[in-house]
Write a protein that holds these residues in place. Structure first.
Motif, PDB file in Angstrom:
ATOM      1  N   MET A   1     -14.909  -7.078   9.662  1.00 44.14           N
ATOM      2  CA  MET A   1     -14.077  -5.885   9.891  1.00 44.14           C
ATOM      3  C   MET A   1     -13.253  -6.049  11.168  1.00 44.14           C
ATOM      4  O   MET A   1     -13.722  -6.597  12.151  1.00 44.14           O
ATOM      5  N   SER A   2     -11.999  -5.542  11.144  1.00 40.34           N
ATOM      6  CA  SER A   2     -11.207  -5.654  12.357  1.00 40.34           C
ATOM      7  C   SER A   2     -11.676  -4.609  13.366  1.00 40.34           C
ATOM      8  O   SER A   2     -12.049  -3.499  13.005  1.00 40.34           O
ATOM      9  N   THR A   3     -11.661  -4.980  14.642  1.00 34.92           N
ATOM     10  CA  THR A   3     -12.148  -4.051  15.654  1.00 34.92           C
ATOM     11  C   THR A   3     -10.997  -3.268  16.275  1.00 34.92           C
ATOM     12  O   THR A   3     -11.143  -2.107  16.633  1.00 34.92           O
ATOM     13  N   THR A   4      -9.797  -3.922  16.389  1.00 30.94           N
ATOM     14  CA  THR A   4      -8.658  -3.204  16.969  1.00 30.94           C
ATOM     15  C   THR A   4      -7.665  -2.895  15.858  1.00 30.94           C
ATOM     16  O   THR A   4      -7.516  -3.668  14.913  1.00 30.94           O
ATOM     17  N   GLN A   5      -6.951  -1.763  15.998  1.00 30.56           N
ATOM     18  CA  GLN A   5      -5.989  -1.382  14.953  1.00 30.56           C
ATOM     19  C   GLN A   5      -4.672  -2.135  15.178  1.00 30.56           C
ATOM     20  O   GLN A   5      -4.119  -2.092  16.286  1.00 30.56           O
ATOM     21  N   PRO A   6      -4.165  -2.859  14.166  1.00 35.54           N
ATOM     22  CA  PRO A   6      -2.928  -3.621  14.363  1.00 35.54           C
ATOM     23  C   PRO A   6      -1.717  -2.695  14.429  1.00 35.54           C
ATOM     24  O   PRO A   6      -1.775  -1.541  14.000  1.00 35.54           O
ATOM     25  N   ALA A   7      -0.588  -3.232  14.959  1.00 33.55           N
ATOM     26  CA  ALA A   7       0.639  -2.430  15.060  1.00 33.55           C
ATOM     27  C   ALA A   7       1.363  -2.379  13.714  1.00 33.55           C
ATOM     28  O   ALA A   7       2.205  -1.518  13.484  1.00 33.55           O
ATOM     29  N   SER A   8       1.043  -3.333  12.802  1.00 35.55           N
ATOM     30  CA  SER A   8       1.760  -3.392  11.525  1.00 35.55           C
ATOM     31  C   SER A   8       0.840  -3.924  10.428  1.00 35.55           C
ATOM     32  O   SER A   8      -0.232  -4.459  10.715  1.00 35.55           O
ATOM     33  N   SER A  10      -0.276  -6.704   7.787  1.00 34.46           N
ATOM     34  CA  SER A  10      -0.155  -8.160   7.828  1.00 34.46           C
ATOM     35  C   SER A  10       0.786  -8.617   6.709  1.00 34.46           C
ATOM     36  O   SER A  10       0.900  -7.943   5.673  1.00 34.46           O
ATOM     37  N   PRO A  11       1.486  -9.769   6.889  1.00 35.17           N
ATOM     38  CA  PRO A  11       2.414 -10.243   5.841  1.00 35.17           C
ATOM     39  C   PRO A  11       1.726 -10.376   4.489  1.00 35.17           C
ATOM     40  O   PRO A  11       2.309 -10.027   3.454  1.00 35.17           O
ATOM     41  N   ILE A  12       0.489 -10.862   4.476  1.00 36.23           N
ATOM     42  CA  ILE A  12      -0.207 -11.044   3.193  1.00 36.23           C
ATOM     43  C   ILE A  12      -0.458  -9.687   2.522  1.00 36.23           C
ATOM     44  O   ILE A  12      -0.326  -9.546   1.305  1.00 36.23           O
ATOM     45  N   HIS A  13      -0.759  -8.655   3.329  1.00 36.86           N
ATOM     46  CA  HIS A  13      -0.962  -7.307   2.779  1.00 36.86           C
ATOM     47  C   HIS A  13       0.339  -6.793   2.148  1.00 36.86           C
ATOM     48  O   HIS A  13       0.340  -6.212   1.061  1.00 36.86           O
ATOM     49  N   ILE A  14       1.467  -7.069   2.842  1.00 37.24           N
ATOM     50  CA  ILE A  14       2.768  -6.591   2.344  1.00 37.24           C
ATOM     51  C   ILE A  14       3.120  -7.299   1.020  1.00 37.24           C
ATOM     52  O   ILE A  14       3.518  -6.652   0.045  1.00 37.24           O
ATOM     53  N   ILE A  15       2.920  -8.632   0.984  1.00 37.81           N
ATOM     54  CA  ILE A  15       3.236  -9.371  -0.249  1.00 37.81           C
ATOM     55  C   ILE A  15       2.357  -8.867  -1.393  1.00 37.81           C
ATOM     56  O   ILE A  15       2.834  -8.592  -2.500  1.00 37.81           O
ATOM     57  N   LEU A  16       1.062  -8.703  -1.099  1.00 39.89           N
ATOM     58  CA  LEU A  16       0.142  -8.243  -2.156  1.00 39.89           C
ATOM     59  C   LEU A  16       0.523  -6.843  -2.639  1.00 39.89           C
ATOM     60  O   LEU A  16       0.430  -6.543  -3.833  1.00 39.89           O
ATOM     61  N   HIS A  17       0.972  -5.955  -1.719  1.00 40.01           N
ATOM     62  CA  HIS A  17       1.375  -4.597  -2.138  1.00 40.01           C
ATOM     63  C   HIS A  17       2.432  -4.667  -3.230  1.00 40.01           C
ATOM     64  O   HIS A  17       2.331  -4.033  -4.267  1.00 40.01           O
ATOM     65  N   TRP A  18       3.489  -5.501  -2.997  1.00 40.77           N
ATOM     66  CA  TRP A  18       4.619  -5.508  -3.942  1.00 40.77           C
ATOM     67  C   TRP A  18       4.299  -6.303  -5.206  1.00 40.77           C
ATOM     68  O   TRP A  18       4.732  -5.933  -6.302  1.00 40.77           O
ATOM     69  N   THR A  69      -6.435  -7.374  -6.020  1.00 38.66           N
ATOM     70  CA  THR A  69      -6.861  -6.150  -5.330  1.00 38.66           C
ATOM     71  C   THR A  69      -8.105  -6.429  -4.487  1.00 38.66           C
ATOM     72  O   THR A  69      -8.222  -5.942  -3.351  1.00 38.66           O
ATOM     73  N   VAL A  70      -9.030  -7.223  -5.019  1.00 34.87           N
ATOM     74  CA  VAL A  70     -10.228  -7.572  -4.241  1.00 34.87           C
ATOM     75  C   VAL A  70      -9.794  -8.335  -2.980  1.00 34.87           C
ATOM     76  O   VAL A  70     -10.236  -8.028  -1.868  1.00 34.87           O
ATOM     77  N   ILE A  71      -8.853  -9.315  -3.154  1.00 38.29           N
ATOM     78  CA  ILE A  71      -8.368 -10.079  -1.994  1.00 38.29           C
ATOM     79  C   ILE A  71      -7.710  -9.119  -0.983  1.00 38.29           C
ATOM     80  O   ILE A  71      -7.940  -9.187   0.218  1.00 38.29           O
ATOM     81  N   ARG A  76      -7.542  -6.290   4.096  1.00 39.11           N
ATOM     82  CA  ARG A  76      -7.478  -4.994   4.780  1.00 39.11           C
ATOM     83  C   ARG A  76      -8.663  -4.825   5.722  1.00 39.11           C
ATOM     84  O   ARG A  76      -8.533  -4.367   6.857  1.00 39.11           O
ATOM     85  N   ALA A  77      -9.853  -5.225   5.228  1.00 38.91           N
ATOM     86  CA  ALA A  77     -11.060  -5.086   6.042  1.00 38.91           C
ATOM     87  C   ALA A  77     -11.005  -6.036   7.249  1.00 38.91           C
ATOM     88  O   ALA A  77     -11.438  -5.697   8.335  1.00 38.91           O
ATOM     89  N   LYS A  78     -10.440  -7.229   7.027  1.00 31.71           N
ATOM     90  CA  LYS A  78     -10.423  -8.220   8.112  1.00 31.71           C
ATOM     91  C   LYS A  78      -9.353  -7.906   9.170  1.00 31.71           C
ATOM     92  O   LYS A  78      -9.622  -7.948  10.356  1.00 31.71           O
TER      93      LYS A  78
END
Ligand code: HEM
Ligand code: HEM
Length: 166
Positions: A1-8, A10-18, A69-71, A76-78
Motif C-alpha cells: 500500500m502507498s503511504t503518501t498520497q501522490p499528486a497525480s 500514475s501513467p499506468i493507471h491512466i492508460i488502464l482507465h482508457w 481491472t485486477v492489475i 492503485r493500492a501500490k
C-alpha cells in the motif's frame, strides 16, 4: 500500500482507465451476440461468422477486462491516487460511491459471465444481464460528473486522467 498520497494518477493507471473503458463499451454494444450464439447452439444450428466472431471476442475481451481491472487495483493500492478535487462533501461522497460501484461491476460482470457460460449457473446469468443497465447508469453519472467538473467548475479534472503531469 502507498503511504503518501501522490499528486497525480500514475501513467499506468491512466492508460488502464482508457483501455478498460473502451473494452467495456465494446462489451455493452456487442454483448447481445452471446445471447444470439446461445440460442443458435440450443436450437442445434451453426452460428454465422459475425455472431461467432463477436461472441468469441465477448469472452476474450471480458477476460481482459477482469485481468486489467485486477492489475489496476494492485497499481492503485501500490501507488495510491491523488486527493479528490475540492467540492462539497456530498459531491465527494457521490464520486467515491460511483467509482466504487464501477470497480465492483468491472469485477462482477466478467466473473458472472464466466460462471454463466462455463458453469451454467442461472443466477450468475441473471446478475450478468443486470450488469448492463447498472453499467449504463453508472457510466452516465460518471461522465456527467466529469463534464460538470470540466465545464462548470473548470478545475482541470479531465487532465488528471489524461496526463500524470497534472
Ligand atoms: C466504461 C467507462 C468508464 C469507466 C468504467 C470508468 C471508471 C473510472 C473509475 C473507477 C475511476 C476512479 C479512479 C480511481 O480513483 O481509482 C475513474 C476516474 C475518472 N474518470 Fe472514468 N471511467 C469511464 C469512462 C470515463 C469517461 C468517458 C470519462 C470522460 C468523460 C472519464 C473521466 C474520468 C476522470 C476525469 C476521472 C478522474 C476523477 C478524479 O480525479 O477524481 N471516465 N473512472
Ligand atoms: C466486462 C465484462 C463484460 C461485460 C460488460 C459484459 C456485458 C454483456 C452484455 C451487455 C450482454 C448482453 C445482455 C443482454 O442482452 O441483455 C452480455 C451477455 C452475455 N455475456 Fe457478457 N459481459 C462481460 C464479460 C463476459 C464474459 C467474460 C463472459 C464469459 C463467457 C460473458 C458471457 C456472457 C453470456 C453467456 C451472455 C448471454 C447472456 C444471455 O443472454 O443469456 N460475458 N454480456
Amino acid at each position: 500500500m502507498s503511504t503518501t498520497q501522490p499528486a497525480s494518477y500514475s501513467p499506468i493507471h491512466i492508460i488502464l482507465h482508457w483501455v478498460i473503458a473502451a473494452l467495456i463499451l465494446f462489451q455493452l454494444i456487442f454483448g447481445e451476440s452471446m445471447g444470439d450464439l446461445k440460442h443458435v447452439l440450443r436450437d442445434g444450428g451453426v452460428p454465422d461468422t459475425a455472431t461467432a466472431f463477436l461472441a468469441n471476442a465477448h469472452i476474450w475481451v471480458g477476460i481482459a477486462v477482469l485481468a486489467l481491472t485486477v492489475i489496476r487495483l494492485l497499481v492503485r493500492a501500490k501507488f495510491g491516487v491523488p486527493a479528490p478535487l475540492p467540492t462539497s462533501r456530498a459531491q465527494e461522497l457521490a464520486a467515491r460511491g460511483v467509482h466504487g460501484l464501477l470497480y465492483l461491476l468491472m469485477l462482477l460482470a466478467p466473473i458472472t459471465g464466466l460462471l454463466a457460460w462455463y458453469g451454467g449457473i442461472h443466477t450468475a446469468e441473471e446478475i450478468h444481464e443486470l450488469s448492463k443497465p447498472f453499467f449504463i447508469v453508472l457510466i452516465a453519472l460518471h461522465v456527467l460528473g466529469a463534464l460538470y467538473h470540466h465545464i462548470a467548475l473548470k478545475d482541470g479534472i479531465m487532465m488528471r486522467m489524461v496526463s500524470s503531469r497534472h
